[in-house]
Design a protein around this motif. Sequence first.
Motif, PDB file in Angstrom:
ATOM      1  N   ALA A  18       0.246  11.774 -11.236  1.00  0.00           N
ATOM      2  CA  ALA A  18       0.051  12.280 -12.613  1.00  0.00           C
ATOM      3  C   ALA A  18      -0.261  10.860 -13.296  1.00  0.00           C
ATOM      4  CB  ALA A  18       1.429  12.613 -13.323  1.00  0.00           C
ATOM      5  N   ARG A  19       0.047   9.658 -12.882  1.00  0.00           N
ATOM      6  CA  ARG A  19      -0.266   8.466 -13.707  1.00  0.00           C
ATOM      7  C   ARG A  19      -1.835   8.261 -13.358  1.00  0.00           C
ATOM      8  NH1 ARG A  19       4.470   5.168 -11.360  1.00  0.00           N
ATOM      9  NH2 ARG A  19       2.757   4.451  -9.864  1.00  0.00           N
ATOM     10  N   ILE A  20      -2.386   8.715 -12.045  1.00  0.00           N
ATOM     11  CA  ILE A  20      -3.550   8.455 -11.852  1.00  0.00           C
ATOM     12  C   ILE A  20      -4.518   9.345 -12.734  1.00  0.00           C
ATOM     13  CG2 ILE A  20      -5.382   8.641  -9.840  1.00  0.00           C
ATOM     14  CD1 ILE A  20      -3.198   7.962  -7.921  1.00  0.00           C
ATOM     15  N   VAL A  21      -4.067  10.491 -12.655  1.00  0.00           N
ATOM     16  CA  VAL A  21      -4.857  11.449 -13.740  1.00  0.00           C
ATOM     17  C   VAL A  21      -4.902  10.810 -15.056  1.00  0.00           C
ATOM     18  CG1 VAL A  21      -4.560  13.819 -14.759  1.00  0.00           C
ATOM     19  CG2 VAL A  21      -4.481  13.337 -12.290  1.00  0.00           C
ATOM     20  N   ALA A  22      -3.764  10.416 -15.457  1.00  0.00           N
ATOM     21  CA  ALA A  22      -3.533   9.888 -16.941  1.00  0.00           C
ATOM     22  C   ALA A  22      -4.553   8.660 -17.161  1.00  0.00           C
ATOM     23  CB  ALA A  22      -2.224   9.436 -17.206  1.00  0.00           C
ATOM     24  N   ALA A  23      -4.455   7.623 -16.052  1.00  0.00           N
ATOM     25  CA  ALA A  23      -5.544   6.684 -16.193  1.00  0.00           C
ATOM     26  C   ALA A  23      -7.009   7.164 -15.927  1.00  0.00           C
ATOM     27  CB  ALA A  23      -5.194   5.565 -14.957  1.00  0.00           C
ATOM     28  N   ILE A  24      -7.241   8.108 -15.227  1.00  0.00           N
ATOM     29  CA  ILE A  24      -8.548   8.507 -15.202  1.00  0.00           C
ATOM     30  C   ILE A  24      -8.924   9.295 -16.431  1.00  0.00           C
ATOM     31  CG2 ILE A  24     -10.080  10.269 -14.337  1.00  0.00           C
ATOM     32  CD1 ILE A  24      -8.647  10.105 -11.503  1.00  0.00           C
ATOM     33  N   GLU A  25      -8.201   9.832 -17.245  1.00  0.00           N
ATOM     34  CA  GLU A  25      -8.560  10.568 -18.358  1.00  0.00           C
ATOM     35  C   GLU A  25      -8.719   9.392 -19.520  1.00  0.00           C
ATOM     36  OE1 GLU A  25      -9.495  13.579 -18.595  1.00  0.00           O
ATOM     37  OE2 GLU A  25      -8.750  14.072 -16.475  1.00  0.00           O
ATOM     38  N   ALA A  26      -7.716   8.468 -19.380  1.00  0.00           N
ATOM     39  CA  ALA A  26      -7.687   7.195 -20.493  1.00  0.00           C
ATOM     40  C   ALA A  26      -9.102   6.576 -20.416  1.00  0.00           C
ATOM     41  CB  ALA A  26      -6.565   6.479 -20.369  1.00  0.00           C
ATOM     42  N   ALA A  27      -9.240   6.057 -19.075  1.00  0.00           N
ATOM     43  CA  ALA A  27     -10.672   5.353 -19.112  1.00  0.00           C
ATOM     44  C   ALA A  27     -11.730   6.116 -19.235  1.00  0.00           C
ATOM     45  CB  ALA A  27     -10.618   4.967 -17.429  1.00  0.00           C
ATOM     46  N   ASN A  28     -11.989   7.513 -19.022  1.00  0.00           N
ATOM     47  CA  ASN A  28     -13.203   8.484 -19.337  1.00  0.00           C
ATOM     48  C   ASN A  28     -13.167   8.533 -20.980  1.00  0.00           C
ATOM     49  OD1 ASN A  28     -15.133  10.084 -18.399  1.00  0.00           O
ATOM     50  ND2 ASN A  28     -13.908  11.817 -18.918  1.00  0.00           N
ATOM     51  N   ALA A  29     -12.251   8.526 -21.627  1.00  0.00           N
ATOM     52  CA  ALA A  29     -12.116   8.654 -22.926  1.00  0.00           C
ATOM     53  C   ALA A  29     -12.565   7.323 -23.669  1.00  0.00           C
ATOM     54  CB  ALA A  29     -10.688   9.163 -23.508  1.00  0.00           C
ATOM     55  N   SER A  30     -12.859   6.289 -23.196  1.00  0.00           N
ATOM     56  CA  SER A  30     -13.063   4.882 -23.864  1.00  0.00           C
ATOM     57  C   SER A  30     -14.262   4.959 -23.804  1.00  0.00           C
ATOM     58  CB  SER A  30     -12.141   3.863 -23.227  1.00  0.00           C
ATOM     59  OG  SER A  30     -12.278   3.787 -21.911  1.00  0.00           O
ATOM     60  N   THR A  43       0.793  -1.193  -0.009  1.00  0.00           N
ATOM     61  CA  THR A  43      -0.076  -0.097   0.140  1.00  0.00           C
ATOM     62  C   THR A  43       0.957   1.077  -0.034  1.00  0.00           C
ATOM     63  OG1 THR A  43      -0.263  -0.009   2.519  1.00  0.00           O
ATOM     64  CG2 THR A  43      -1.757  -1.103   1.414  1.00  0.00           C
ATOM     65  N   PRO A  44       0.460   2.236  -0.494  1.00  0.00           N
ATOM     66  CA  PRO A  44      -0.958   2.402  -1.313  1.00  0.00           C
ATOM     67  C   PRO A  44      -0.819   1.972  -2.836  1.00  0.00           C
ATOM     68  CG  PRO A  44       0.500   4.585  -1.394  1.00  0.00           C
ATOM     69  CD  PRO A  44       1.136   3.701  -0.554  1.00  0.00           C
ATOM     70  N   THR A  45      -1.786   1.355  -3.180  1.00  0.00           N
ATOM     71  CA  THR A  45      -2.125   0.925  -4.530  1.00  0.00           C
ATOM     72  C   THR A  45      -3.565   1.655  -4.816  1.00  0.00           C
ATOM     73  OG1 THR A  45      -0.906  -0.923  -4.370  1.00  0.00           O
ATOM     74  CG2 THR A  45      -2.293  -1.187  -5.905  1.00  0.00           C
ATOM     75  N   TYR A  46      -3.360   1.925  -6.190  1.00  0.00           N
ATOM     76  CA  TYR A  46      -4.970   2.565  -6.747  1.00  0.00           C
ATOM     77  C   TYR A  46      -5.080   1.668  -8.100  1.00  0.00           C
ATOM     78  CZ  TYR A  46      -3.515   6.809  -4.243  1.00  0.00           C
ATOM     79  OH  TYR A  46      -2.876   7.536  -3.393  1.00  0.00           O
ATOM     80  N   VAL A  47      -6.370   1.464  -8.218  1.00  0.00           N
ATOM     81  CA  VAL A  47      -6.968   0.887  -9.301  1.00  0.00           C
ATOM     82  C   VAL A  47      -7.729   1.889 -10.149  1.00  0.00           C
ATOM     83  CG1 VAL A  47      -8.287  -1.094 -10.334  1.00  0.00           C
ATOM     84  CG2 VAL A  47      -6.772  -1.545  -8.336  1.00  0.00           C
ATOM     85  N   VAL A  48      -7.467   2.048 -11.069  1.00  0.00           N
ATOM     86  CA  VAL A  48      -8.236   3.233 -12.256  1.00  0.00           C
ATOM     87  C   VAL A  48      -8.823   2.508 -13.507  1.00  0.00           C
ATOM     88  CG1 VAL A  48      -8.421   5.390 -13.038  1.00  0.00           C
ATOM     89  CG2 VAL A  48      -7.103   4.976 -11.054  1.00  0.00           C
ATOM     90  N   GLY A  49     -10.069   2.290 -13.531  1.00  0.00           N
ATOM     91  CA  GLY A  49     -10.381   1.620 -14.891  1.00  0.00           C
ATOM     92  C   GLY A  49      -9.954   0.282 -15.137  1.00  0.00           C
ATOM     93  N   GLY A  50      -9.568  -0.561 -14.210  1.00  0.00           N
ATOM     94  CA  GLY A  50      -9.031  -1.693 -14.149  1.00  0.00           C
ATOM     95  C   GLY A  50      -7.504  -1.869 -14.336  1.00  0.00           C
ATOM     96  N   ARG A  51      -6.912  -0.537 -14.197  1.00  0.00           N
ATOM     97  CA  ARG A  51      -5.386  -0.579 -14.057  1.00  0.00           C
ATOM     98  C   ARG A  51      -5.051  -0.392 -12.731  1.00  0.00           C
ATOM     99  NH1 ARG A  51      -2.139   4.495 -17.096  1.00  0.00           N
ATOM    100  NH2 ARG A  51      -0.043   3.422 -16.469  1.00  0.00           N
ATOM    101  N   ARG A  52      -3.894  -1.125 -12.402  1.00  0.00           N
ATOM    102  CA  ARG A  52      -3.288  -1.115 -11.071  1.00  0.00           C
ATOM    103  C   ARG A  52      -2.009  -0.293 -11.071  1.00  0.00           C
ATOM    104  NH1 ARG A  52      -1.651  -6.094 -10.459  1.00  0.00           N
ATOM    105  NH2 ARG A  52       0.730  -5.401 -10.265  1.00  0.00           N
ATOM    106  N   LEU A  53      -2.132   0.863 -10.091  1.00  0.00           N
ATOM    107  CA  LEU A  53      -1.068   1.622 -10.165  1.00  0.00           C
ATOM    108  C   LEU A  53      -0.439   1.514  -8.728  1.00  0.00           C
ATOM    109  CD1 LEU A  53      -2.574   4.693 -11.823  1.00  0.00           C
ATOM    110  CD2 LEU A  53      -0.941   3.392 -12.770  1.00  0.00           C
ATOM    111  N   ASP A  54       0.903   0.912  -8.386  1.00  0.00           N
ATOM    112  CA  ASP A  54       1.362   0.741  -7.167  1.00  0.00           C
ATOM    113  C   ASP A  54       2.198   1.851  -6.735  1.00  0.00           C
ATOM    114  OD1 ASP A  54       0.596  -2.143  -7.237  1.00  0.00           O
ATOM    115  OD2 ASP A  54       2.144  -2.546  -8.587  1.00  0.00           O
TER     116      ASP A  54
END
Length: 166
Positions: free
Chosen positions: A154-166, A133-144
């Motif tokens: 920045a990686r979380i924001v990128a994952a949010i934006e990518a998941a939101n765009a799809s 921990t901490p670990t995040y999962v955003v749109g099925g993508r795990r970020l350790d």
Amino acid sequence: MIEGSLPRVEFWCELQCPDCRTALDDVRALREQYGDALVVELRHFPLEKHKHAYAAAQAAEEAFAQGLGWPYVEALLERVDDLAARGEEVLLEVARAVGVDAEEVDTALVDGRHTLIVDADQAEGKAIGVQGTPTYVVGGRRLDGGQSQDGLRARIVAAIEAANAS
């Protein structure tokens, strides 16, 4: 943005973890950036190396049941060193400080009413590869974030934006 219109962010957390205390800054920044459109869900991943983490997860679930989960979690993470040194009495002190019924927290720790939630989170975390921990999962993508939190937001924001765009 509409509430919950973004992908849900799972915040896999351990409430006796100093890195999770630091990660709160990222969670707060994400909430500020996205407001109600972003749902951040606390997921429990108590680690064996922290003696009071499991009880802390149960206490947090009782705080969520009383509608004060996030204030409790944030206040408790600010006291990880105190929790390590003094144990479960800190869980009750934090409850009182944020307006959670401490007697109910104490009872929940005794009767185990939230153990299934904590156990299920921990099992799911292991199943999806959470190792720390901490670990995040955003749109099925795990970020350790347990190894390094550099650039994590920045990686979380990128994952949010990518998941939101799809």
